[in-house]
Design an enzyme around this catalytic site. Sequence first.
Site, PDB file in Angstrom:
ATOM      1  CB  SER A 190       6.049   2.112  -0.033  1.00 20.46           C
ATOM      2  OG  SER A 190       5.709   1.063   0.834  1.00 20.46           O
ATOM      3  CG  ASP A 288       5.586   4.836   7.428  1.00 21.53           C
ATOM      4  OD1 ASP A 288       5.844   3.618   7.512  1.00 21.53           O
ATOM      5  OD2 ASP A 288       5.415   5.415   6.345  1.00 21.53           O
ATOM      6  CG  HIS A 318       3.279   3.200   4.602  1.00 21.77           C
ATOM      7  ND1 HIS A 318       4.623   3.508   4.495  1.00 21.77           N
ATOM      8  CD2 HIS A 318       2.988   2.410   3.532  1.00 21.77           C
ATOM      9  CE1 HIS A 318       5.129   2.919   3.420  1.00 21.77           C
ATOM     10  NE2 HIS A 318       4.156   2.256   2.821  1.00 21.77           N
TER      11      HIS A 318
END
Length: 346
Positions: A190, A288, A318
């Site tokens: 991330s 995502d 995600h």
Amino acid sequence: MIDRRGLIAGALAAVPMAKLAALAPDRFAPDRFAAVDPEMVAELRRRPEMTVTAANLDAFRHRRGVAPLRPPPPSPLSAKPPVERIVPGLPGQPAVRTVQYDGAPGRKGRGAVVWIHGGGYVSGGASIPGALAAAAEAHGWLIVSVDYRLAPEARQPQSLADNYAALRWVHDHAAELGIDRTRIAIGGGSAGGGHAAMLALAARDRGEVRLAYQVLIYPMLDDRTGSTRAARPGTGEFIWTPAANRFGWTALLGVPAGSARVPANVVPARRADLAGLPPAFIGVGTLDLFLDEDLAYAGALTAAGVSVDLAVVPGAYHAFDGVAPWARASQAFTARWIDDLTRALS
């Protein structure tokens, strides 16, 4: 005789769908989880909506985690926790806190991984994934996770300085650590993946450390996503949203995300000069928010002559591998980047 089924069907046909949904919402409302991998739904349903703003940032940073329905896969971290180590900062910058996991103290000629945590650039702390610790134990690697300064208190140059200081410390102390300087990799998930991409660019530009590999797990690469560029329909509904993305990037950059005021050469997706970067793993789910930007970055790296292993996971949102680590797709995803990293550091 009255056809009761026909009567009921006719009555229902005369009622607007909105009223039917109000009468029986569970039956008639569309299932917002319909596109999600079925093995990832139960854990996702238990996660609260992730909202982060300037007003609730402190609460966001200290939010409680949700206990998983099933314990995460075993790792050596429970029996052998990482140790804290403070390393020198760059000239004029403060010292940097790291947590380190040493898979084989005293071994020579081994690999090392500088790992960067996620958290939208505004939260989180140094940590090491269980699968990475298990790989370190199996192959003797040293893992160094960086507790970089967070936005908005610190901007991108400060967080990059912390991450680069940790990388250079591993490189400069390779002999005493038993590290082969040709076997140093970086990675993160991330925002950590975004920081890793920035760090790879900085290492190439400075010419002091030559990296063997970069692991970019659903990396946060483009400030324009969710600001000046709308998210692809069907993405960004779960875990990390366009609004959260705008806040995270604005906090890091110090100027509005997506604007013409964004500093040059800071955002990986805005860089045109990608040649000479280390080979990369890039992985992302089809739900995502970062799907399009990660696909675009993988394509740009490939066009620049950089070898890329791109993993796109159907029905994955995600941070799916952390939320639902027992899902078969999560386990295959983790095994794939660990295998890539193992080959790069062999």
